[in-house]
Design a protein around this motif. Structure first.
Motif, PDB file in Angstrom:
ATOM      1  N   UNK A   6      41.325  40.994  16.871  1.00  0.00           N
ATOM      2  CA  UNK A   6      42.046  41.394  18.075  1.00  0.00           C
ATOM      3  C   UNK A   6      41.529  40.615  19.258  1.00  0.00           C
ATOM      4  N   UNK A   7      42.429  40.112  20.047  1.00  0.00           N
ATOM      5  CA  UNK A   7      42.013  39.318  21.182  1.00  0.00           C
ATOM      6  C   UNK A   7      41.302  40.142  22.222  1.00  0.00           C
ATOM      7  N   UNK A   8      41.526  41.435  22.203  1.00  0.00           N
ATOM      8  CA  UNK A   8      41.042  42.236  23.323  1.00  0.00           C
ATOM      9  C   UNK A   8      39.572  42.595  23.188  1.00  0.00           C
ATOM     10  N   UNK A   9      38.972  42.271  22.041  1.00  0.00           N
ATOM     11  CA  UNK A   9      37.577  42.659  21.859  1.00  0.00           C
ATOM     12  C   UNK A   9      36.650  41.750  22.661  1.00  0.00           C
ATOM     13  N   UNK A  10      37.045  40.487  22.721  1.00  0.00           N
ATOM     14  CA  UNK A  10      36.104  39.496  23.209  1.00  0.00           C
ATOM     15  C   UNK A  10      35.800  39.616  24.688  1.00  0.00           C
ATOM     16  N   UNK A  11      36.847  39.792  25.479  1.00  0.00           N
ATOM     17  CA  UNK A  11      36.622  39.705  26.913  1.00  0.00           C
ATOM     18  C   UNK A  11      36.071  40.997  27.453  1.00  0.00           C
ATOM     19  N   UNK A  12      34.763  41.120  27.413  1.00  0.00           N
ATOM     20  CA  UNK A  12      34.131  42.269  28.047  1.00  0.00           C
ATOM     21  C   UNK A  12      33.563  41.792  29.379  1.00  0.00           C
ATOM     22  N   UNK A  13      34.284  40.884  29.990  1.00  0.00           N
ATOM     23  CA  UNK A  13      33.797  40.271  31.225  1.00  0.00           C
ATOM     24  C   UNK A  13      34.019  41.176  32.411  1.00  0.00           C
ATOM     25  N   UNK A  42      40.661  29.566  17.906  1.00  0.00           N
ATOM     26  CA  UNK A  42      39.618  30.592  17.824  1.00  0.00           C
ATOM     27  C   UNK A  42      38.840  30.696  19.135  1.00  0.00           C
ATOM     28  N   UNK A  43      38.600  29.545  19.767  1.00  0.00           N
ATOM     29  CA  UNK A  43      37.896  29.550  21.051  1.00  0.00           C
ATOM     30  C   UNK A  43      38.727  30.297  22.093  1.00  0.00           C
ATOM     31  N   UNK A  44      40.035  30.001  22.143  1.00  0.00           N
ATOM     32  CA  UNK A  44      40.897  30.655  23.124  1.00  0.00           C
ATOM     33  C   UNK A  44      40.911  32.165  22.910  1.00  0.00           C
ATOM     34  N   UNK A  45      40.800  32.564  21.650  1.00  0.00           N
ATOM     35  CA  UNK A  45      40.776  33.991  21.336  1.00  0.00           C
ATOM     36  C   UNK A  45      39.443  34.603  21.759  1.00  0.00           C
ATOM     37  N   UNK A  46      38.359  33.947  21.356  1.00  0.00           N
ATOM     38  CA  UNK A  46      37.024  34.481  21.597  1.00  0.00           C
ATOM     39  C   UNK A  46      36.698  34.507  23.088  1.00  0.00           C
ATOM     40  N   UNK A  47      37.084  33.460  23.806  1.00  0.00           N
ATOM     41  CA  UNK A  47      36.726  33.372  25.225  1.00  0.00           C
ATOM     42  C   UNK A  47      37.724  34.077  26.139  1.00  0.00           C
ATOM     43  N   UNK A  48      38.715  34.703  25.544  1.00  0.00           N
ATOM     44  CA  UNK A  48      39.639  35.482  26.356  1.00  0.00           C
ATOM     45  C   UNK A  48      40.705  34.674  27.076  1.00  0.00           C
ATOM     46  N   UNK A  49      40.893  33.404  26.685  1.00  0.00           N
ATOM     47  CA  UNK A  49      41.927  32.602  27.359  1.00  0.00           C
ATOM     48  C   UNK A  49      43.318  33.180  27.097  1.00  0.00           C
ATOM     49  N   UNK A  50      43.534  33.664  25.863  1.00  0.00           N
ATOM     50  CA  UNK A  50      44.834  34.258  25.545  1.00  0.00           C
ATOM     51  C   UNK A  50      45.055  35.511  26.369  1.00  0.00           C
TER      52      UNK A  50
END
Lengths: 329, 270, 298
Positions: A6-13, A42-50
């Motif tokens: 899920x894309x929403x996990x990564x961005x805990x910014x 994968x980077x775009x997903x992990x770093x919250x770019x999406x």
């Protein structure tokens, strides 16, 4: 238990994540297993770019028996990563795929031969045994051979073609004189197995003038009539290209992100880091927009090829700049 | 409904009766195909997901030459040769095991363990060992059919009663004589059971082994290549040929079994 | 227990044969490499070289055992992502992949057995089904399932079914057949004498089934369940090959094949065999308990 990405996990910014119902879902079907070849996504997903583009992206790994065009035809994905020859062949077969973006500028395909076989150039191919991938990846090879005028059904004049599995053993076990490799993957597996670079002779498709575009993003034609879909894809391409730029600049971190998403646990740090730096070379000179000259060259290569061309007529409507125009202008 | 009517018809004798017994499964199959055709057309399923039976049939008629080449490569060279070697080796081995109680007690548990190996997984290894052409496919088939055949034969050779064996002894029969006259015939139902199981395994093994590397012909090669090319009608044409060949193979073995084990209760009427 | 010594002897013989085969199988690569390096291998060097290759054509038994040990116990105890460090199973360990495969296997096996028993009951009690279903059940097994597995998965993905279910469906497909065949034989096992006896008791169909046919089919049922669970495991593994090779023993086999890691392939194969053997043994235990309670102890 299976981890769903899920894309929403990564961005805990900082700041609040946008509300989930405002997110657009996008499913991306990859061409092959999770590896640095797809690091940008994968980077775009992990770093919250999406997420910053209000997208909820699901990335589906491919595999040896997964044909992305079939997946998108069945409605299992919104957008796929595919090589242009296979996409154009599918289009001619009545599956209207359209290229919306082209992150990879150069082709990574090559033929790798053992030097001890005495092969020095394409003129030495007749009578030899060559390993080729099939499943839609045979088109570049077949185009090249028909450009050279070499038949692919064995004999003294032609080449004996083996349907190569996924590994480089045929070369190591001397079952084939040459095998298909990618600059960023199989070639290094040969090196890792203990054969040094000067014992190998390589033919890059780029150098042979028969390169075809790889790893483009394709969608179904009918969806492009919907302006909302085009907008969604524009955001997707923009975020993906951000991911690619970040990955090219931060090779090691990108490789680690890929490793995190690899569920098989089979990938190694060293191999992925090297793959990432090789893939970065293929990205150079592309901002995601398809270069029409490259497209024309790919089509010419596929149309050329005497008796058995991959496509029989000039494709129409197989590419669109609508998405990249909306993304970058 | 039709099926029920056909099945309940009184059995005629001879050839007519035999044709009658074929009617029910054929009707059932035709119904299935009809449903498939109607569903595909009604739901407008894309051709690259599931082609209609009519399209597959047209493709079979168009590509008989390719299908034949693939059939010879996979079925005749890969499956049949592997089947013959595997079954033969298992029979010889079973007789060896049968001579020694020690071997039997040692080998059967180990054999059962090895039989539980997913043999499919050895396909990439066999390609590495025996090359890309049909010998590697035959090797996978040998490994696949060997254990079911061995276990069944050993069971069958043990299937005689003490009374019968004692009778043989009173005749002063040697091991070879009692094997030929009593124990092999008694083992036939088990041996044929093994042969039947092995026949379905052989074809699947040969096809699957081609997924891991092959020359540019063969059913497995064609199936995986044509999926990649989105020619699903060709894929299903190959599957149809495989199913037909497999069923015929099974049928022939079942017929021979009827001839050899006519005395067994399961071969008499119900 | 009296089988123990013969089994040990046979196993030891097999391992000795295996070791003997390792040298010739791996010799070519060792000699090629020596030739490329301009060296000459002596006999002793050849032996040690062939036993320790990174990508052997045939790994030595101790290499496989070491890999099995490392990818289960060691990985979970000390690995970066192992159980001791993260509290969850590591995706580099065979425990995790074995569990993924096992869950699909058990689900498929449960559905397949139920379906098989239901079909067998139908075939025994209904002439129309008997005439039509059986030939097609046989034909269904000649379809190369691996060929249609990707399609099944694509189609199911299209209607939003992913994860465990598609794999379980392939398992079901492979495991229902032995159960049908075994149960049809088993339900028909009672002879005319016994059936006539039931008739003299004026038992109805349900009673004949419950009191005679069902109990007498038990030995057949368990024999075919053993075959079915092994088939279900193969089905789950085969289904993992095309599903993007995400996780499970099938994925391990595939990635092992893809990266030429023969030791990994062999250890995955052995893990699968151990899994299958334990499940078959478990069914054997249940069989003994059940038949004992039914007073049919073999």
């Amino acid at each position: 238990m299976k981890k769903t990405v899920y894309g929403s996990v990564a961005a805990l910014g900082l700041g609040l994540a946008p509300a989930a119902w405002a997110m657009d879902d996008v499913t991306l079907q990859l061409k092959w297993v999770t590896q640095a070849q797809f690091a940008g996504y994968y980077v775009a997903l992990e770093n919250g770019f999406y997420e910053e583009e209000d997208l909820n992206v699901t990335i589906r790994a491919g595999g040896p028996d997964i044909a992305p065009p079939q997946v998108i035809a069945g409605g299992g994905a919104d957008v796929i990563v595919e090589w242009m020859p296979a996409a154009l062949a599918a289009r001619e077969n009545g599956l209207p795929l359209v290229n919306i973006a082209q992150p990879f500028k150069a082709s990574g395909m090559m033929l790798t031969c053992l030097a001890e076989t005495g092969i020095t150039g394409p003129e030495d191919f007749p009578g030899r045994t060559l390993g080729v991938w099939f499943f839609g990846n045979e088109y570049p090879f077949l185009s090249w051979m028909s450009t050279l005028g070499i038949p692919t059904d064995g004999g003294d004049e032609g080449v004996e073609v083996l349907r190569q599995g996924f590994n480089v053993d045929p070369l190591l076990q001397q079952q084939a004189d040459c095998i298909s490799t990618m600059t960023y993957n199989e070639y290094w597996q040969v090196i890792d197995a203990g054969i040094s670079e000067d014992e190998l002779v390589t033919f890059k498709y780029e150098d042979q003038g028969v390169a075809t575009l790889e790893d483009g993003l394709y969608v179904m034609e009918e969806n492009l009539e919907d302006p909302d879909f085009v907008d969604k894809m524009a955001r997707f391409v923009r975020a993906s290209m951000r991911g690619w730029e970040w990955a090219a600049e931060n090779v090691e971190e990108a490789a680690m992100i890929v490793l995190e998403y690899d569920d098989t646990g089979a990938q190694t740090e060293e191999h992925q880091t090297r793959m990432m730096s090789e893939v970065a070379l293929l990205l150079e000179g592309s901002n995601g927009t398809l270069d029409m000259e490259d497209y024309a060259r790919t089509v010419a290569t596929l149309l050329g090829g005497g008796s058995d061309p991959v496509i029989t007529s000039e494709p129409e409507g197989a590419v669109t700049s609508a998405v990249t125009d909306a993304a970058f202008n | 409904m039709l099926v029920a009517i056909f099945a309940d018809l009184p059995r005629a004798d001879g050839l007519v009766g035999r044709l009658q017994s074929l009617l029910a499964p054929l009707t059932f199959g035709a119904t299935l195909l009809w449903l498939w055709e109607v569903t595909v057309r009604a739901l407008e399923v894309p051709r690259v997901i599931l082609p209609a039976p009519s399209a597959i049939w047209a493709r079979i008629l168009r590509s008989t030459d390719v299908l034949w080449v693939d059939f010879v490569q996979t079925f005749v060279k890969g499956a049949l040769s592997g089947y013959a070697i595997g079954v033969g080796a298992a029979l010889v081995f079973a007789l060896l095991v049968d001579r020694s109680d020690f071997l039997r007690r040692g080998l059967l548990p180990v054999g059962n363990f090895l039989a539980a190996l997913p043999i499919i997984g050895t396909a990439p290894i066999m390609v590495m060992w025996f090359g890309f052409d049909w010998p590697s496919k035959a090797a996978v088939v040998v490994a696949m059919v060997f254990f079911p055949m061995l276990v069944n034969t050993v069971q069958g050779l043990a299937a005689t009663e003490a009374m019968q064996r004692d009778l043989m002894r009173t005749y002063n029969a040697s091991w070879g004589q009692s094997l030929l006259k009593l124990r092999l015939p008694a083992a036939m139902p088990f041996i044929f059971n093994g042969l039947k199981i092995a026949s379905t395994l052989a074809l699947i093994g040969a096809i699957v082994a081609e997924f891991f590397g092959s020359p540019t012909r063969g059913m497995g090669f064609r199936i995986s290549t044509e999926v990649g090319r989105l020619q699903l009608d060709m894929v299903w044409a190959e599957i149809a040929v495989a199913a037909l060949a497999g069923s015929l193979f099974y049928g022939i073995i079942a017929l021979v079994e009827k001839g050899v084990t006519f005395w067994h209760p399961s071969q008499r009427g119900r | 227990m009296r089988n123990l010594i013969p089994v040990l002897v046979v196993t030891a013989t097999l391992i000795a044969l295996w070791y003997a085969a390792v040298v010739p199988m791996n010799a070519q690569w060792a000699q090629d490499q020596a030739r490329r390096a301009g060296q000459d291998l002596g006999f002793a060097a050849l032996i040690s070289e062939t036993m320790t290759q990174q990508r052997p054509r045939l790994p030595a038994p101790h290499q496989v055992m070491a890999e099995l040990w490392n990818s289960t116990v060691v990985e979970e105890m000390t690995g970066r992502r192992g159980f001791m460090n993260t509290g969850s199973l590591s995706n580099r360990s065979l425990v995790y992949h074995g569990w993924v495969t096992l869950s699909a296997t058990l689900l498929g096996f449960a559905i397949g057995s139920a379906l098989g028993v239901a079909l067998a009951v139908g075939i025994v009690h209904n002439r129309a089904m008997d005439a039509s279903v059986m030939p097609w059940a046989i034909a269904s097994q000649t379809i190369p399932i691996l060929a249609i597995a990707p399609m099944i998965i694509v189609v199911l993905n299209a209607i939003g079914i992913t994860g465990l279910i598609p794999k379980a469906i392939i398992s079901t497909y492979l495991s229902f057949f032995p159960v049908v065949v075994g149960m049809v034989k088993g339900l028909r096992a009672p002879d005319h004498m016994q059936l006539d006896l039931m008739r003299t008791y004026s038992a109805n169909g349900v009673q004949v089934f419950g009191k005679l046919r069902w109990p007498s089919s038990m030995p057949y049922l368990f024999a075919s369940l053993k075959v079915a669970i092994a088939a279900a495991l193969v089905g789950a593994i085969v289904a993992e090959l095309p599903t993007g090779a995400v996780a499970g023993l099938g994925a391990r086999l595939l990635s092992g094949s893809y990266y030429g890691q023969t030791v990994q392939i062999w250890s995955a194969l052995f893990a699968a065999a151990i899994l299958a053997a334990s499940m078959v043994a478990l069914i054997g235990l249940i069989q003994r308990a059940t038949l004992k309670r039914m007073g049919m102890a073999a």
